[in-house]
Design an enzyme around this catalytic site. Structure first.
Site, PDB file in Angstrom:
ATOM      1  N   LYS A 183      -0.765  24.777  -1.366  1.00 37.00           N
ATOM      2  CA  LYS A 183       0.570  25.382  -1.461  1.00 37.00           C
ATOM      3  C   LYS A 183       1.635  24.436  -0.891  1.00 37.00           C
ATOM      4  O   LYS A 183       2.664  24.186  -1.519  1.00 37.00           O
ATOM      5  CB  LYS A 183       0.592  26.744  -0.733  1.00 37.00           C
ATOM      6  CG  LYS A 183      -0.399  27.741  -1.329  1.00 37.00           C
ATOM      7  CD  LYS A 183      -0.350  29.101  -0.658  1.00 37.00           C
ATOM      8  CE  LYS A 183      -0.944  29.124   0.724  1.00 37.00           C
ATOM      9  NZ  LYS A 183      -2.402  28.833   0.758  1.00 37.00           N
ATOM     10  N   THR A 184       1.357  23.905   0.305  1.00 39.16           N
ATOM     11  CA  THR A 184       2.306  22.972   0.919  1.00 39.16           C
ATOM     12  C   THR A 184       2.458  21.728   0.045  1.00 39.16           C
ATOM     13  O   THR A 184       3.566  21.219  -0.166  1.00 39.16           O
ATOM     14  CB  THR A 184       1.790  22.536   2.315  1.00 39.16           C
ATOM     15  OG1 THR A 184       1.354  23.693   3.021  1.00 39.16           O
ATOM     16  CG2 THR A 184       2.855  21.805   3.096  1.00 39.16           C
ATOM     17  N   ARG A 193      -8.790  21.228   1.132  1.00 40.14           N
ATOM     18  CA  ARG A 193      -8.703  20.808   2.540  1.00 40.14           C
ATOM     19  C   ARG A 193     -10.093  20.660   3.143  1.00 40.14           C
ATOM     20  O   ARG A 193     -10.361  19.717   3.905  1.00 40.14           O
ATOM     21  CB  ARG A 193      -7.862  21.790   3.366  1.00 40.14           C
ATOM     22  CG  ARG A 193      -7.827  21.374   4.845  1.00 40.14           C
ATOM     23  CD  ARG A 193      -6.934  22.236   5.715  1.00 40.14           C
ATOM     24  NE  ARG A 193      -5.533  22.067   5.389  1.00 40.14           N
ATOM     25  CZ  ARG A 193      -4.696  23.051   5.155  1.00 40.14           C
ATOM     26  NH1 ARG A 193      -5.115  24.297   5.195  1.00 40.14           N
ATOM     27  NH2 ARG A 193      -3.441  22.800   4.869  1.00 40.14           N
ATOM     28  N   THR A 243      -0.680  33.785   2.810  1.00 36.02           N
ATOM     29  CA  THR A 243      -2.078  34.102   2.540  1.00 36.02           C
ATOM     30  C   THR A 243      -2.191  35.611   2.309  1.00 36.02           C
ATOM     31  O   THR A 243      -3.253  36.106   1.955  1.00 36.02           O
ATOM     32  CB  THR A 243      -2.959  33.726   3.751  1.00 36.02           C
ATOM     33  OG1 THR A 243      -2.335  34.259   4.929  1.00 36.02           O
ATOM     34  CG2 THR A 243      -3.097  32.227   3.880  1.00 36.02           C
ATOM     35  N   ASP A 259       6.165  28.312   5.260  1.00 31.81           N
ATOM     36  CA  ASP A 259       4.772  28.734   5.285  1.00 31.81           C
ATOM     37  C   ASP A 259       4.694  30.078   6.018  1.00 31.81           C
ATOM     38  O   ASP A 259       5.583  30.393   6.816  1.00 31.81           O
ATOM     39  CB  ASP A 259       3.954  27.667   6.048  1.00 31.81           C
ATOM     40  CG  ASP A 259       2.495  27.681   5.632  1.00 31.81           C
ATOM     41  OD1 ASP A 259       2.136  28.474   4.744  1.00 31.81           O
ATOM     42  OD2 ASP A 259       1.719  26.890   6.191  1.00 31.81           O
TER      43      ASP A 259
HETATM   44  P1  ADP Z   1      -2.087  25.040   1.882  1.00 30.42           P
HETATM   45  O1  ADP Z   1      -0.629  24.787   2.064  1.00 30.42           O
HETATM   46  O2  ADP Z   1      -2.398  25.918   0.703  1.00 30.42           O
HETATM   47  O3  ADP Z   1      -2.788  25.501   3.137  1.00 30.42           O
HETATM   48  P2  ADP Z   1      -2.216  22.147   1.557  1.00 30.42           P
HETATM   49  O4  ADP Z   1      -1.188  21.944   0.512  1.00 30.42           O
HETATM   50  O5  ADP Z   1      -1.839  21.775   2.961  1.00 30.42           O
HETATM   51  O6  ADP Z   1      -2.793  23.632   1.505  1.00 30.42           O
HETATM   52  O7  ADP Z   1      -3.520  21.329   1.081  1.00 30.42           O
HETATM   53  C1  ADP Z   1      -4.531  20.931   1.960  1.00 30.42           C
HETATM   54  C2  ADP Z   1      -4.979  19.519   1.644  1.00 30.42           C
HETATM   55  O8  ADP Z   1      -5.743  19.540   0.450  1.00 30.42           O
HETATM   56  C3  ADP Z   1      -3.812  18.562   1.394  1.00 30.42           C
HETATM   57  O9  ADP Z   1      -3.699  17.645   2.446  1.00 30.42           O
HETATM   58  C4  ADP Z   1      -4.139  17.820   0.128  1.00 30.42           C
HETATM   59  O10 ADP Z   1      -4.528  16.502   0.455  1.00 30.42           O
HETATM   60  C5  ADP Z   1      -5.330  18.509  -0.454  1.00 30.42           C
HETATM   61  N1  ADP Z   1      -5.051  19.130  -1.755  1.00 30.42           N
HETATM   62  C6  ADP Z   1      -4.629  20.403  -1.950  1.00 30.42           C
HETATM   63  N2  ADP Z   1      -4.510  20.673  -3.259  1.00 30.42           N
HETATM   64  C7  ADP Z   1      -4.857  19.541  -3.914  1.00 30.42           C
HETATM   65  C8  ADP Z   1      -4.957  19.211  -5.305  1.00 30.42           C
HETATM   66  N3  ADP Z   1      -4.671  20.090  -6.250  1.00 30.42           N
HETATM   67  N4  ADP Z   1      -5.326  17.956  -5.629  1.00 30.42           N
HETATM   68  C9  ADP Z   1      -5.644  17.070  -4.665  1.00 30.42           C
HETATM   69  N5  ADP Z   1      -5.593  17.332  -3.336  1.00 30.42           N
HETATM   70  C10 ADP Z   1      -5.202  18.553  -2.960  1.00 30.42           C
END
Ligand code: ADP
Length: 348
Positions: A74-75, A227, A168, A119
């Site tokens: 998401k981030t 992640r 979430t 977030d």
């Molecule tokens: P969330 O915000 O949903 O908790 P993040 O955006 O921080 O998740 O993603 C976690 C990690 O996973 C990031 O550092 C990124 O490197 C990796 N990641 C997430 N989605 C992808 C994707 N679609 N392709 C490649 N790497 C991804």
């Protein structure tokens, strides 16, 4: 303090700090453009259209809400959107914006078309939410100067921006907040094939050689979560450099995961304790989440946000009106016989 879970999909403080400050290692693993973002194809198709349409009209991208378990990207998407339109992403979180003044500081520093990523948006206070509505809709924000009888309200303009919210727990978002997003999108767990692509790309970026079967193994044991995949890749890389010659072989990978207590489908000790608690203490369920949390000595939120989504997705757990219950698949996975009395046939 409990040992930090290697398979936790939640960002750890060091990773979060690195992610936010975009330190080199983390920055290299984070995809920066739509073309590098793996999986979530339907969502990506919609986002590309939204971004392109906004670009053609010369308007900011619609406010967008992403919901789904932690660690799914998401981030990352908020950053990608900003990169695609050539603006900046500003990252904050619901609990960090405790009072309206915090929000005023953030929104008045936004440039035209910038992305404001919030977030855990379900954790915004109601007062801050009210201020945010006005900023989102009318691109302005009220600031109260002085207090008591001298108090006056000054309205400050805000540059047109895009709010990207992440949660979430979509269920905890207020209806008016939800209604203010043009796009509300769910992120799903990634199939192993997509995680494999991410792992291959990241092994290369980290400069580590890995056997194809080792990465395949990792892709099946990463809880459908990028992640977790990235974190396991680093753990296995460390293990391979200490126990081997640095290359990740299938054997080293298996031994490293065994050391971490991660089983064939990516469950760790806490996941298994969750299922075992339901089986041993509550005869397989149904049991309320509060009761299970008390049995395990864990926070209810952790169980609901981090543990349950994957167990549900794997069909090991069912949520019923009466509470949680394990399925036949869970008994099978743990190698336990399903007692006659545990009538989980419905969920087998
Ligand atoms: P969330 O915000 O949903 O908790 P993040 O955006 O921080 O998740 O993603 C976690 C990690 O996973 C990031 O550092 C990124 O490197 C990796 N990641 C997430 N989605 C992808 C994707 N679609 N392709 C490649 N790497 C991804």
């Amino acid at each position: 303090m409990p040992r930090e879970r290697v398979v936790s999909a939640q960002a750890r403080s060091d990773e979060a700090a690195a992610g936010k400050a975009d330190k080199p290692l983390h920055a290299t693993l984070r995809p920066e453009r739509f073309d590098h973002y793996v999986g979530q194809r339907d969502l990506l198709r919609k986002l590309r259209i939204t971004v392109q349409a906004a670009d053609q009209r010369g308007e900011p991208v619609d406010h967008t809400l992403f919901h789904g378990p932690p660690g799914l990207g998401k981030t990352t998407l908020a950053h990608v959107i900003a990169n695609e339109i050539g603006t900046k992403a500003h990252v904050t979180a619901g609990p960090a914006l405790t009072k309206p003044a915090d929000l005023v500081g953030v929104v008045t520093s936004l440039g035209t078309g910038d992305v404001l990523f919030i977030d855990e948006i379900h954790r915004l206070s109601r007062v801050v939410e009210e201020y945010l509505y006005v900023a989102m809709e009318d691109y302005k924000i009220d600031i109260t100067l002085d207090s008591g009888s001298h108090a006056r309200v000054v309205t400050m303009p805000v540059k047109p921006f895009t709010l990207v919210g992440a949660t979430t727990r979509i269920g905890l978002l207020t209806a008016p907040m939800r209604a203010r997003f043009g796009l509300v999108e769910h992120l799903d767990f990634y199939p192993p094939a997509d995680l494999l692509v991410i792992l291959q790309a990241n092994a290369q970026k980290l400069g580590v050689k890995a056997e194809a079967t080792a990465l395949e193994e990792l892709s099946h044991r990463s809880r459908g979560t990028p992640r977790v995949a990235n974190r396991l890749l680093r753990r296995v890389r460390d293990f391979a450099s200490v126990e081997g010659d640095g290359d990740i072989t299938a054997d080293l990978c298996r031994r490293a995961l065994e050391l971490e207590g991660i089983d064939a489908i990516g469950l760790d000790a806490l996941d298994r304790s969750f299922l075992r608690a339901l089986i041993d203490v509550y005869s397989g369920g149904p049991a309320g989440i509060e009761a299970v949390a008390a049995t395990l000595g864990e926070e209810r939120d952790t169980l609901e946000d981090v543990i349950e989504p994957y167990l549900l997705q794997q069909g090991l757990l069912a949520r019923t009106r009466q509470g949680r219950r394990v399925t036949k698949k869970a008994y099978d996975h743990l190698g336990l016989p399903m007692p006659e009395s545990a009538d989980s046939g419905l969920f087998a």
